[in-house]
Structures are given as structure tokens and as C-alpha cells.
Write an enzyme that holds these catalytic residues in place. Structure first.
Site, PDB file in Angstrom:
ATOM      1  N   ASP A   1       2.974   4.533   9.525  1.00 19.18           N
ATOM      2  CA  ASP A   1       2.755   3.704  10.722  1.00 19.18           C
ATOM      3  C   ASP A   1       1.834   4.379  11.741  1.00 19.18           C
ATOM      4  O   ASP A   1       2.285   4.869  12.790  1.00 19.18           O
ATOM      5  CB  ASP A   1       4.103   3.366  11.360  1.00 19.18           C
ATOM      6  CG  ASP A   1       4.959   2.538  10.423  1.00 19.18           C
ATOM      7  OD1 ASP A   1       4.435   2.081   9.394  1.00 19.18           O
ATOM      8  OD2 ASP A   1       6.158   2.355  10.713  1.00 19.18           O
TER       9      ASP A   1
ATOM     10  N   GLU B   1      12.521   7.780   3.461  1.00 19.63           N
ATOM     11  CA  GLU B   1      12.656   9.196   3.890  1.00 19.63           C
ATOM     12  C   GLU B   1      14.078   9.702   3.638  1.00 19.63           C
ATOM     13  O   GLU B   1      14.215  10.898   3.375  1.00 19.63           O
ATOM     14  CB  GLU B   1      12.282   9.310   5.363  1.00 19.63           C
ATOM     15  CG  GLU B   1      10.818   9.044   5.655  1.00 19.63           C
ATOM     16  CD  GLU B   1      10.415   7.584   5.477  1.00 19.63           C
ATOM     17  OE1 GLU B   1      11.284   6.707   5.700  1.00 19.63           O
ATOM     18  OE2 GLU B   1       9.278   7.329   5.098  1.00 19.63           O
TER      19      GLU B   1
ATOM     20  N   ASP C   1       9.229   1.441   0.615  1.00 16.21           N
ATOM     21  CA  ASP C   1       9.225   1.836   2.025  1.00 16.21           C
ATOM     22  C   ASP C   1      10.600   2.347   2.476  1.00 16.21           C
ATOM     23  O   ASP C   1      11.590   2.213   1.766  1.00 16.21           O
ATOM     24  CB  ASP C   1       8.803   0.621   2.870  1.00 16.21           C
ATOM     25  CG  ASP C   1       8.488   1.010   4.308  1.00 16.21           C
ATOM     26  OD1 ASP C   1       8.198   2.191   4.568  1.00 16.21           O
ATOM     27  OD2 ASP C   1       8.535   0.125   5.184  1.00 16.21           O
TER      28      ASP C   1
END
Ligand code: GLC
Length: 629
Positions: free
Chosen positions: A416, A307, A304
Site C-alpha cells: 500500500d 503478514e 493478501d
């Protein structure tokens, strides 16, 4: 046929596995205009692809941007989310696929500025462009997928159902969840550990009080057929004495600022550093750290914040604090107050920060901003390469950020989302685009991550998601409980999740077939029925494997659905665990779908297993046939 055009890429991204020679000349049918690739569309032109982007299956009528972004509000006006998937098919007067292999930002204006024009603009004009032509939409995908290499295949158990929640903090929380599933007779294969299992959010640590013996606990869960799947975040806590920090710092494995100092960012653990995944040595070093958890019996991970997501950078935060301090005790008028508010809001994922650190790549020192979209891919690759070494069996692995190429190493989840009805449809519409780009093992947070889920939303969401390879219920900290046992009556949830297990032999074998044939597991109807103009306009139904079509309900309080059947099919209905079938003719139908019933359609008979509580118990051999005509 694939033609490759050279526009001086700054780096090999790793997306493709074949080294094709360059073609001279212009990349027709595009024309080059002001550093953009431009194409006119006629009224009938449809555009598919672009992976995880927002909006419909046909991408025409909006502008999309590839710039991996930690975007918590998946609303229609968003141009980028977590992935950068620069492949699209233009199905117009000329039909072809185009892959823009570029590690930095690129914008796809698909009839947004001018409704008849496609304008594709890389921010830096440095890329490889592949133009693919073939006889059919499926064949174009097949050629592209052969170019980018075989997709990741997870272990069979990863086709089971998984429960997650940011908010299970201790072993007892996880135990309680597993017990509630068992007591309700609802099948379960995976329980996910979110950041709270770690010690102070430090990667590759386990909180000593919350999980005093993770090895024993994971073995105990596995005996029940349930695997624990921990999260790993990209950033590493900056803390002397924490071995991952100490080693990485000493060896120079973290991203550096312009002066060669570690670039400090703020993520869950507070001040943290970004492993330099574009440096193969650093990536291999980080990958080996997964051993700390595989040694405890862990067989899968979700990666996670890659990015990478930045809450702030140390320098950005210090500047903001200085600005606010300089306002001193002066009376804050509205404008200066809003200025302060904006300064703080802009700290998160600020492009200036992405421009302020560097990677030490085999091609030399490269500014992060120019290769931003590769970061998540290389984190996934680092984990995948290491897990292949560390374990004899395949491991479960999926990620939030991605670039094409990562599809060979793991799956993705779509990040999300919200407990919104529109997000059931959004998830359905994202699946074919992702499949085109090679991401077959994918799915969305069932029930929605942010916001509060309701019983009916969860029922409808599960009724769709039981067809997605990754089937995981996940929710944010502080939201209402949304486990399949959380709404009092568990019967209806048991029936739906059991149906998933009964379909796993079909779903799994269609998945593997799609990987082996470089094909799509989820397809828009237009891919199977190319000459059917009605099929081409359907935005809320999908083909699943060779034999099934789904048409889920995604509207609150609706108990029926309009459905288009491109050919005669068998309607299969699951009602309170019982299965019935009915033949339906080609054409439009209005089908009753009361809450709790699952309705789907078969073109040909499909295998159907006996109910099972997990994939280990599933009888893959003695199968019935469903949907015989
Ligand atoms: C991110 C992830 C989410 C996770 C949370 C806490 O928002 O997308 O899935 O629960 O971080 O780790």
C-alpha cells in the site's frame, strides 16, 4: 564459494534448496559481539540487498528490521514492510554476500547507530548463516540464487498491463472499466477483483448478486484478451455454515491459542481465523480451495493480508473494551483519553497477539512470533502447489507478505504505497534488492494506492513501470479514479502503455533469461560497471536486462533529467507514439524529457514488436530492431 554456519536454527525455513554441510569456526569477516554479527565499514563500503526495504539502493545509513508488517505508510523512517528478505551484499574492503536464514525478527543496523559499523542482531539467536564469496557482485548473486532455487516464471500474459481498484464492486463496474480501455484503444490484459467480489469477504465465495455468473463473465472477458484476477485473503471468516470455516475448524487447521482453541482475529470479514499454513496438511487443504475459482475459468490470484495483518484479536479487543468501560463515567482527563486512544491504536498488528497463537508444524508446536516471517511464504506456497495440480498451464500468482523461498512460487507487489512522487523513486530503488533475493516478478501499485493521483504523476509513474514485470495500476477505496482513461485525454496513456507492449518480447525474454541464469533483471549500474566509481553512486537509474538502462523522471513539474551513461549508448525516445534514436557519448548528460515522452537507453539493439491491444494479439515473431548503432 558458500560457507554455512550453524547457530541452532529452530526450524528449516524452506528458503534454500541445497543442504550444505556446516563449516566450523567463526563467520568471518563478521565478528560476534553480544549476540550480534558486527563488521567495520571503510568510507567506500556499499551495501546492497534486503529486498523490499525502504530507502536507497545502497542500504548504508539506516536501520532495517525483518518483521513482515502491514505498513500503510511507506515513509523513510519505517524499518519493516511486508517482506522479510535477509540477504545483503557488503561491497567493501572485503566483498561478500550474507544470508541470515531465520524465521523470526532480525535487525540490520547498517551504519545507523555508528556510521562505520554494521551490526546485525537476531532477536532470538537461532539461525543458519550463509557467507558467499565470488569474483563479482553479479557472481555473488548468482551463487546465492543457485542456493535458493529458481525464481517463479509467470504466464506470458502476466507481462501485459493490468487495472485494479478497490471499489469495483459489481460485474458492471468491471465491464465498464474494460469497455473504457477498449474505447480508448489502450491495451489491457488483466482486471483485478478486490475483496468486494466475495460474499461477505469470505475466501473462495463469489457474491451472488454482484457477480451472478462469474464463469460466463470471465469467459466473455477472456474472449477480449482480458483475464480476471481475484484477491484471496489469509484469514477465513468465522461463520458456522460456511464450509471453509466448518471444515478447517473441525480438522484443526486454524492457528490455536495456548489452550488449543482457535485464535480469533479481526480482518475484513470481522471475526476470522488464521489457516495454519505451517502445517502441511492445512496448507494443502487451503490450496485445494482455489479450485472453487479455477473452475470458473480464473487463471491467476493475488494473495493478501498474509503478514498476517490483524486489525485486532478478539482477546485484545475485549481487554480494550473492558478498560474503556472501567473508566465509566469518570471525567476523562487528557492522559486517560490518550491512553484510550493508544489502547485502540495498539490493537492492530500487536506483537502480543503474534505471541499468543501457535502452529502445528512437522517440527512440533511453535509459537507464531518465532516463525512470523514464514506465514506469507507458506500461504503463497500452498496456492502455488495447488495451482500446479489444478491447472495444466502456469498461473499468475503474487503476494504481499513474503520470505525468501516464496520467490519460487510467485511474485510480490510492494503493497500500500501512496500517490506520492517519492514513491516512483522508492519503487525503482526496491527493485534491485528484490531481484537479488529472487523476486523477479514484482512491481508497485502504479499511480499509488493511498491518496489521490494526478494526471502527471500517473504519466511519469507508467513511464517507469512499463519496465517492471508486474505492471498494475491499483488504488484504494475512496480515492480519486486513476485509470489510464480517468483524466480526460487518453492519447498520452495509450502511447505509453502501447510502448510496454512493443517492448514485451524483450522484457519477457530478459526476464526468463534472468531466471534461468540466476541473474537479476533489474540491476544497479554498479553491478555492470564495477570499476566505475560514478556508476556506483547512481541511485535513480537501473539496468534492465542485458541491453537497456532506464532513468525515469520522478519529480513533479520537471521536464529534464541528469543522466549518467557509463558507456556510449543509444538514447531511444518515444514521443506521441513515434520512436527516434540518438547516440550519446559516455558521461553525464542533461536530457529533455517533456511530460508524455519516454526516454531510455540501449547498449545494443533490442527487439521491438508491433502495437497490440493485448498479449494474445501480440506478434512475437515479426519484430523490428531498435537502437542499432
Ligand atoms: C490491502 C491491500 C490492497 C487491497 C486492500 C483491500 O490494503 O494491500 O491492495 O486493495 O487490502 O483488499
Amino acid at each position: 564459494m558458500i560457507k554455512r554456519f550453524d547457530f541452532s536454527p529452530i526450524i528449516r525455513t524452506g528458503a534454500v534448496v541445497r543442504d550444505l554441510p556446516y563449516t566450523d569456526g567463526m563467520p568471518a569477516p563478521f565478528i560476534l559481539k553480544d549476540n550480534s554479527f558486527v563488521l567495520q565499514m571503510d568510507d567506500k563500503t556499499r551495501v546492497y540487498g534486503l529486498g523490499e526495504t525502504m530507502r536507497g539502493i545502497n542500504k548504508r545509513g539506516w536501520i532495517y528490521e525483518s518483521f513482515c508488517t502491514d505498513e500503510p505508510f511507506h515513509t523513510e523512517e519505517k524499518r519493516s514492510v511486508y517482506g522479510a528478505h535477509n540477504f545483503l551484499i557488503i561491497d567493501g574492503e572485503e566483498r561478500f554476500g550474507a544470508f541470515f536464514d531465520i524465521p523470526g525478527k532480525i535487525t540490520f543496523d547498517i551504519g545507523y547507530t555508528d556510521s562505520d559499523t554494521i551490526t546485525i542482531t537476531p532477536e532470538k539467536f537461532a539461525l543458519d548463516l550463509y557467507i558467499i564469496t565470488a569474483d563479482s557482485l553479479k557472481a555473488i548473486v548468482g551463487e546465492f540464487r543457485a542456493l535458493i532455487g529458481k525464481s517463479y516464471i509467470p504466464p506470458k500474459w502476466a507481462f501485459g498491463y493490468g487495472q485494479s481498484r478497490w471499489g469495483y464492486v459489481t460485474e458492471e463496474d468491471i465491464q465498464k472499466c474494460a469497455d473504457s480501455y477498449r474505447d480508448a484503444g489502450i491495451p489491457l490484459d488483466m482486471l483485478y477483483l478486490d475483496i468486494d467480489y466475495m460474499d461477505s469477504f469470505k475466501d473462495f465465495t463469489v457474491h451472488p448478486e454482484r457477480f451472478p455468473d462469474l464463469k460466463a463473465f470471465s469467459a466473455k472477458m477472456k474472449e477480449r484478451g482480458v483475464r480476471l484476477i481475484p484477491i484471496i485473503d489469509a484469514a477465513v471468516k468465522k461463520e458456522e455454515g460456511y464450509s471453509v470455516y466448518d471444515e478447517g475448524h473441525e480438522k484443526g487447521y486454524f492457528c490455536k491459542d495456548e489452550n488449543g482453541e482457535d485464535f480469533v482475529v479481526g480482518v475484513w470479514p470481522g471475526k476470522s481465523l488464521l489457516p495454519d499454513f505451517l502445517n502441511p496438511e492445512a496448507a494443502a487443504w487451503f490450496g485445494k480451495k482455489y479450485k472453487a475459482l479455477t473452475d470458473l475459468g480464473i487463471e491467476g490470484f493475488w494473495n493478501d493480508m498474509n503478514e498476517p495483518a490483524l486489525f485486532y484479536s478478539e482477546r485484545g479487543f475485549n481487554n480494550a473494551a473492558e478498560q474503556i468501560k472501567n473508566l465509566g463515567s469518570a471525567r476523562l482527563d487528557a492522559l486517560s483519553f490518550f491512553g484510550v486512544r493508544d489502547t485502540l491504536a495498539k490493537l492492530q498488528n500487536n506483537p502480543d497477539d503474534y505471541k499468543s497463537f501457535y502452529h502445528n508444524t512437522p517440527e512440533g508446536k511453535i509459537n507464531h512470533y518465532d516463525v512470523h516471517n514464514l506465514y506469507g511464504y507458506h500461504m503463497t506456497k500452498s496456492a502455488y502447489d495447488a495451482l500446479c495440480e489444478l491447472r495444466d498451464e502456469p498461473s499468475l500468482l503474487f503476494s504481499r507478505a513474503s520470505y525468501i523461498g516464496a520467490h519460487r512460487c510467485g511474485g510480490i507487489w510492494t503493497g500500500d504505497n501512496h500517490s506520492w512522487w517519492s514513491h516512483i523513486l522508492q519503487s525503482l530503488q526496491q527493485m534491485p534488492g528484490l531481484n537479488m533475493c529472487g523476486f523477479l516478478y514484482s512491481g508497485s501499485d502504479i499511480g499509488g494506492f493511498n491518496g489521490n493521483c494526478t494526471r502527471d504523476l500517473l504519466i511519469r509513474w507508467l513511464s517507469f513501470a512499463l519496465f517492471t514485470p508486474l505492471m498494475r495500476n491499483h488504488a484504494a477505496f475512496g480515492t480519486r479514479s486513476q485509470e489510464a482513461f480517468a483524466f480526460g485525454d487518453t492519447e498520452v496513456f495509450r502511447h505509453i502503455i502501447t510502448l510496454r507492449y512493443r517492448l514485451i518480447p524483450y522484457l519477457y525474454s530478459e526476464f526468463v533469461k534472468a531466471v534461468e541464469n540466476d541473474a537479476m533483471y533489474f540491476r544497479p549500474l554498479s553491478f555492470d560497471y564495477e570499476s566505475d566509481e560514478t556508476a556506483a553512486t547512481v541511485e535513480d537509474q537501473l539496468m534492465v536486462g542485458d541491453s537497456l538502462m532506464i532513468a525515469p523522471v520522478y519529480v513533479q513539474n520537471t521536464v529534464s533529467r541528469h543522466i549518467y551513461l557509463p558507456e556510449k549508448m543509444t538514447m531511444i525516445r518515444m514521443h506521441e507514439g513515434d520512436i527516434s534514436t540518438e547516440e550519446l557519448s559516455q558521461g553525464r548528460h542533461n536530457v529533455s524529457v517533456p511530460l508524455g515522452d519516454v526516454v531510455f537507453f540501449a547498449k545494443s539493439p533490442i527487439p521491438f514488436a508491433k502495437p497490440a491491444m493485448n498479449t494474445t494479439e501480440l506478434d512475437w515473431e515479426n519484430l523490428e530492431q531498435l537502437g542499432v548503432r
